[in-house]
Design an enzyme around this catalytic site. Structure first.
Site, PDB file in Angstrom:
ATOM      1  N   ASN A 155     -17.607 -14.770  23.491  1.00 24.86           N
ATOM      2  CA  ASN A 155     -17.288 -13.530  22.765  1.00 24.86           C
ATOM      3  C   ASN A 155     -15.804 -13.162  22.787  1.00 24.86           C
ATOM      4  O   ASN A 155     -15.339 -12.469  21.891  1.00 24.86           O
ATOM      5  CB  ASN A 155     -18.184 -12.368  23.214  1.00 24.86           C
ATOM      6  CG  ASN A 155     -17.957 -11.952  24.645  1.00 24.86           C
ATOM      7  OD1 ASN A 155     -17.473 -12.740  25.449  1.00 24.86           O
ATOM      8  ND2 ASN A 155     -18.293 -10.727  24.962  1.00 24.86           N
ATOM      9  N   GLU A 254     -18.337 -12.038  36.390  1.00 25.32           N
ATOM     10  CA  GLU A 254     -18.209 -10.978  35.378  1.00 25.32           C
ATOM     11  C   GLU A 254     -19.418 -11.123  34.466  1.00 25.32           C
ATOM     12  O   GLU A 254     -19.465 -12.035  33.636  1.00 25.32           O
ATOM     13  CB  GLU A 254     -16.901 -11.148  34.585  1.00 25.32           C
ATOM     14  CG  GLU A 254     -15.639 -10.976  35.403  1.00 25.32           C
ATOM     15  CD  GLU A 254     -15.361  -9.520  35.774  1.00 25.32           C
ATOM     16  OE1 GLU A 254     -16.057  -8.623  35.253  1.00 25.32           O
ATOM     17  OE2 GLU A 254     -14.471  -9.296  36.606  1.00 25.32           O
ATOM     18  N   CYS A 288     -19.112  -7.194  26.367  1.00 23.08           N
ATOM     19  CA  CYS A 288     -19.865  -6.802  27.567  1.00 23.08           C
ATOM     20  C   CYS A 288     -19.705  -5.314  27.838  1.00 23.08           C
ATOM     21  O   CYS A 288     -20.570  -4.683  28.436  1.00 23.08           O
ATOM     22  CB  CYS A 288     -19.388  -7.610  28.768  1.00 23.08           C
ATOM     23  SG  CYS A 288     -17.608  -7.500  28.988  1.00 23.08           S
ATOM     24  N   GLU A 462     -11.179  -8.650  37.860  1.00 26.46           N
ATOM     25  CA  GLU A 462     -10.134  -9.440  37.190  1.00 26.46           C
ATOM     26  C   GLU A 462      -9.057  -8.478  36.717  1.00 26.46           C
ATOM     27  O   GLU A 462      -9.358  -7.341  36.337  1.00 26.46           O
ATOM     28  CB  GLU A 462     -10.725 -10.223  36.021  1.00 26.46           C
ATOM     29  CG  GLU A 462     -11.661 -11.312  36.506  1.00 26.46           C
ATOM     30  CD  GLU A 462     -12.136 -12.262  35.412  1.00 26.46           C
ATOM     31  OE1 GLU A 462     -12.346 -11.801  34.274  1.00 26.46           O
ATOM     32  OE2 GLU A 462     -12.306 -13.454  35.703  1.00 26.46           O
TER      33      GLU A 462
HETATM   34  P1  NAP Z   1     -23.970 -17.319  28.847  1.00 22.05           P
HETATM   35  O1  NAP Z   1     -25.078 -17.876  28.041  1.00 22.05           O
HETATM   36  O2  NAP Z   1     -24.264 -16.879  30.227  1.00 22.05           O
HETATM   37  O3  NAP Z   1     -22.833 -18.460  28.849  1.00 22.05           O
HETATM   38  C1  NAP Z   1     -21.594 -18.248  29.460  1.00 22.05           C
HETATM   39  C2  NAP Z   1     -21.013 -19.596  29.851  1.00 22.05           C
HETATM   40  O4  NAP Z   1     -21.867 -20.201  30.818  1.00 22.05           O
HETATM   41  C3  NAP Z   1     -20.894 -20.590  28.703  1.00 22.05           C
HETATM   42  O5  NAP Z   1     -19.739 -21.360  28.878  1.00 22.05           O
HETATM   43  C4  NAP Z   1     -22.139 -21.443  28.896  1.00 22.05           C
HETATM   44  O6  NAP Z   1     -22.026 -22.735  28.373  1.00 22.05           O
HETATM   45  C5  NAP Z   1     -22.204 -21.508  30.406  1.00 22.05           C
HETATM   46  N1  NAP Z   1     -23.513 -21.866  30.930  1.00 22.05           N
HETATM   47  C6  NAP Z   1     -24.730 -21.633  30.403  1.00 22.05           C
HETATM   48  N2  NAP Z   1     -25.699 -22.134  31.219  1.00 22.05           N
HETATM   49  C7  NAP Z   1     -25.055 -22.691  32.273  1.00 22.05           C
HETATM   50  C8  NAP Z   1     -25.488 -23.382  33.448  1.00 22.05           C
HETATM   51  N3  NAP Z   1     -26.781 -23.613  33.704  1.00 22.05           N
HETATM   52  N4  NAP Z   1     -24.551 -23.825  34.303  1.00 22.05           N
HETATM   53  C9  NAP Z   1     -23.238 -23.609  34.066  1.00 22.05           C
HETATM   54  N5  NAP Z   1     -22.771 -22.976  32.974  1.00 22.05           N
HETATM   55  C10 NAP Z   1     -23.670 -22.507  32.091  1.00 22.05           C
HETATM   56  O7  NAP Z   1     -23.266 -16.088  28.145  1.00 22.05           O
HETATM   57  P2  NAP Z   1     -22.755 -15.984  26.660  1.00 22.05           P
HETATM   58  O8  NAP Z   1     -23.927 -15.826  25.764  1.00 22.05           O
HETATM   59  O9  NAP Z   1     -21.782 -17.072  26.369  1.00 22.05           O
HETATM   60  O10 NAP Z   1     -21.910 -14.625  26.721  1.00 22.05           O
HETATM   61  C11 NAP Z   1     -22.462 -13.382  26.573  1.00 22.05           C
HETATM   62  C12 NAP Z   1     -22.694 -12.729  27.926  1.00 22.05           C
HETATM   63  O11 NAP Z   1     -21.472 -12.670  28.645  1.00 22.05           O
HETATM   64  C13 NAP Z   1     -23.150 -11.293  27.799  1.00 22.05           C
HETATM   65  O12 NAP Z   1     -24.162 -11.051  28.750  1.00 22.05           O
HETATM   66  C14 NAP Z   1     -21.897 -10.489  28.134  1.00 22.05           C
HETATM   67  O13 NAP Z   1     -22.140  -9.196  28.622  1.00 22.05           O
HETATM   68  C15 NAP Z   1     -21.273 -11.365  29.163  1.00 22.05           C
HETATM   69  N6  NAP Z   1     -19.828 -11.072  29.279  1.00 22.05           N
HETATM   70  C16 NAP Z   1     -19.397 -10.430  30.393  1.00 22.05           C
HETATM   71  C17 NAP Z   1     -18.042 -10.093  30.507  1.00 22.05           C
HETATM   72  C18 NAP Z   1     -17.528  -9.377  31.712  1.00 22.05           C
HETATM   73  O14 NAP Z   1     -16.311  -9.343  31.879  1.00 22.05           O
HETATM   74  N7  NAP Z   1     -18.358  -8.797  32.548  1.00 22.05           N
HETATM   75  C19 NAP Z   1     -17.157 -10.454  29.480  1.00 22.05           C
HETATM   76  C20 NAP Z   1     -17.646 -11.114  28.370  1.00 22.05           C
HETATM   77  C21 NAP Z   1     -18.994 -11.432  28.278  1.00 22.05           C
HETATM   78  P3  NAP Z   1     -22.654 -23.090  26.915  1.00 22.05           P
HETATM   79  O15 NAP Z   1     -21.885 -22.313  25.940  1.00 22.05           O
HETATM   80  O16 NAP Z   1     -22.404 -24.541  26.793  1.00 22.05           O
HETATM   81  O17 NAP Z   1     -24.094 -22.706  26.974  1.00 22.05           O
END
Ligand code: NAP
Length: 482
Positions: A155, A254, A288, A462
């Site tokens: 995102n 995060e 997020c 962060e």
């Molecule tokens: P996600 O599905 O958890 O994926 C995040 C990252 O983790 C991607 O690079 C993904 O790779 C990787 N990943 C997925 N499964 C994994 C595994 N089993 N082992 C290691 N890595 C793995 O999240 P998203 O859909 O990309 O992002 C949206 C989420 O991020 C939302 O919940 C949002 O709130 C959160 N977010 C939080 C913050 C914060 O600062 N708190 C900031 C931004 C976003 P792939 O893409 O290859 O699946």
């Protein structure tokens, strides 16, 4: 225009671009059409091992590089990002779908992490004191933690990477970045900038994979890797914490959010509406920190609902790269289906759509800006991240009720409060269970402030004066008699 071919030329390992061992690729999709933009290499565990070797090889000289020199290289990264901001913004829009205006904002925010950490790199100090017994002196030295695995979501493809890379490098660490497979091009375009800025080979390595689980296990299983910094969903974060626990690796997490947006009767209505549009619609709701639950006091509820409807209905939906677009497509078809499911569930429990609320047909992954009123607290969207342009409004009567309902979630990342009463604003801010509060503001993110959540929204911070860099350092205590 961005050079798509250059941004997809290979994995970035030890300062060179290379194909993956698998010979396979991952498709990068344009969310505004659903069609393929390009392909990037699909790394294997062999590629991950090469990344660890490269990061380990570069570590001794990078940690020995004087802080001033590290600082100047980071500063150069900032300058180059600003010089190339239009190219980077367009690339982000193309692969992520966000409106160009949001993408430009992201590039400025992402670059700022280099400027901020260039300034912090030369201000890492230790401690010196007399032991209470008087028998010895206590010297505390802060040292780079070691090789770091950084995993980022789609995102904010630039900012989530630089928010980790800049402090890690300022602290003297070397890193392996695994960006989300939906948005790898920005990460690779930035790697080219790091190279040009003078970051030595092996200090930053970037790999893309369709098998993040195996790559992560491989990297975390190497005892030279000492840090996992992850931004993404709470579900994946929980899984990675368990994986890291096997090797007792330091983790920064995060994770997801479910931000409440509280508007009291005494709030300035126009200011609250302006803030609501930013808190809800930055990145089309795919943030997020996005306001996920609007709690509006009864006396201002109808005026707020109508004001928000007018503003949301006036937004132009379209391809992110079209400079006129306010609300771009969602990242995937699956994301649109999830939003549709949450809206349908809310409607079956009594919610009414003042605008939007229906999934459009046609190409691309679009969902219209939507305002829902009289949403039930039992709706699924009250407990789940919507991650889209949908604003559900809930009605409340008293301050205590607002705080109790706002805190009724497993998440605790950001919260927003609008009130004309300063004392109430501070009292409510203090009672809300969130790592970040925006008081009469629609935006919290700032590289100079500690960003992070409580409860299931994460561990660690962060950015901020010492917080961001501290995540990448270990304190070493030296007891000495003099
Ligand atoms: P996600 O599905 O958890 O994926 C995040 C990252 O983790 C991607 O690079 C993904 O790779 C990787 N990943 C997925 N499964 C994994 C595994 N089993 N082992 C290691 N890595 C793995 O999240 P998203 O859909 O990309 O992002 C949206 C989420 O991020 C939302 O919940 C949002 O709130 C959160 N977010 C939080 C913050 C914060 O600062 N708190 C900031 C931004 C976003 P792939 O893409 O290859 O699946």
């Amino acid at each position: 225009m961005p050079d798509i071919a250059a941004a997809s030329r290979g994995l970035y390992v030890n300062g060179s671009w290379r194909p993956s061992h698998s010979g396979r690729d991952i498709d990068v999709i344009d969310p505004s059409t659903g069609k393929r933009l390009t392909r990037v290499p699909d790394a294997t565990v062999e590629d991950a091992r090469l990344c660890v070797e490269a990061a380990a090889g570069a570590a001794p000289s990078w940690r020995a590089t004087p802080p001033r020199k590290r600082s100047e290289i980071l500063r150069r990264c900032f300058e180059l990002m600003i010089e190339r901001s239009e190219m980077l913004a367009t690339l982000i829009s193309m692969e992520n779908g966000k409106a160009l205006r949001d993408a430009r904002g992201e590039v400025a925010y992402a670059a700022e992490f280099f400027r901020w950490n260039a300034e912090e790199a030369v201000r890492i100090t230790g401690e010196y004191g007399v032991a209470p017994s008087g028998a010895n002196r206590i010297v505390v030295d802060y040292q780079p933690i070691g090789i770091c695995l950084l995993i980022t979501p789609w995102n904010f493809p630039a900012a989530m990477a630089t928010r980790k890379i800049a402090p890690a490098l300022a602290a003297g660490c070397t890193v392996i970045l695994k960006p989300a497979s939906e948005t790898p091009l920005t990460a690779y375009a930035l790697a080219a900038i790091y190279e040009e800025a003078g970051i030595p080979p092996g200090v930053v390595n970037v790999l893309t994979t369709s098998d993040p689980g195996s790559i992560t296990s491989e990297v975390l299983g190497d005892s030279r890797v000492r840090k996992l910094s992850f931004t993404g969903s709470t579900g994946v974060g929980r899984h990675l914490l368990a994986e890291a626990a096997k090797h007792v690796i330091s983790c920064s997490m995060e994770l997801g959010g479910n931000a409440p947006f509280l508007v009291f009767d005494d709030a300035n209505l126009e200011a609250a509406l302006d803030g609501a549009m930013i808190a809800k619609m930055r990145n089309a709701g795919e943030a997020c920190t996005a306001a996920n639950r609007f709690y509006i006091q009864s006396g201002i509820y109808d005026a707020f609902a109508e004001g928000l409807r007018k503003r949301m209905a006036a937004l132009k939906v379209g391809s992110g790269v079209d400079g006129q677009t306010d609300c771009g497509p969602m990242i995937t078809r699956k994301a649109v289906e999830k939003i549709g499911r949450l809206v349908d569930d809310a409607k079956t429990r009594g919610a009414r759509a003042l605008c939007g609320g229906e999934t459009p047909s046609g190409a691309g992954f679009f969902y219209p800006p939507t305002v829902l009123v009289e949403v039930s607290a039992r709706s699924e969207m009250a407990h789940e991240e919507i991650f889209g342009p949908v604003a559900p409004l809930y009605r409340f009567e008293t301050e205590d009720e607002a705080v109790e309902r706002a805190n009724d979630t497993e998440y605790g990342l950001a919260a927003y409060v609008y009130t004309g009463d300063v004392a109430r604003g501070l009292r409510v801010s203090s009672s809300l269970e969130a790592g970040m509060i925006a008081l009469n503001r629609g935006l919290v993110s700032d590289p100079a402030a500690p960003f992070g959540g409580v409860k299931q929204s994460g561990l660690g911070r962060e950015g901020g004066q010492h917080h961001g860099i501290a995540e990448f350092m270990e304190a070493k205590y030296i007891a000495t008699s003099f």
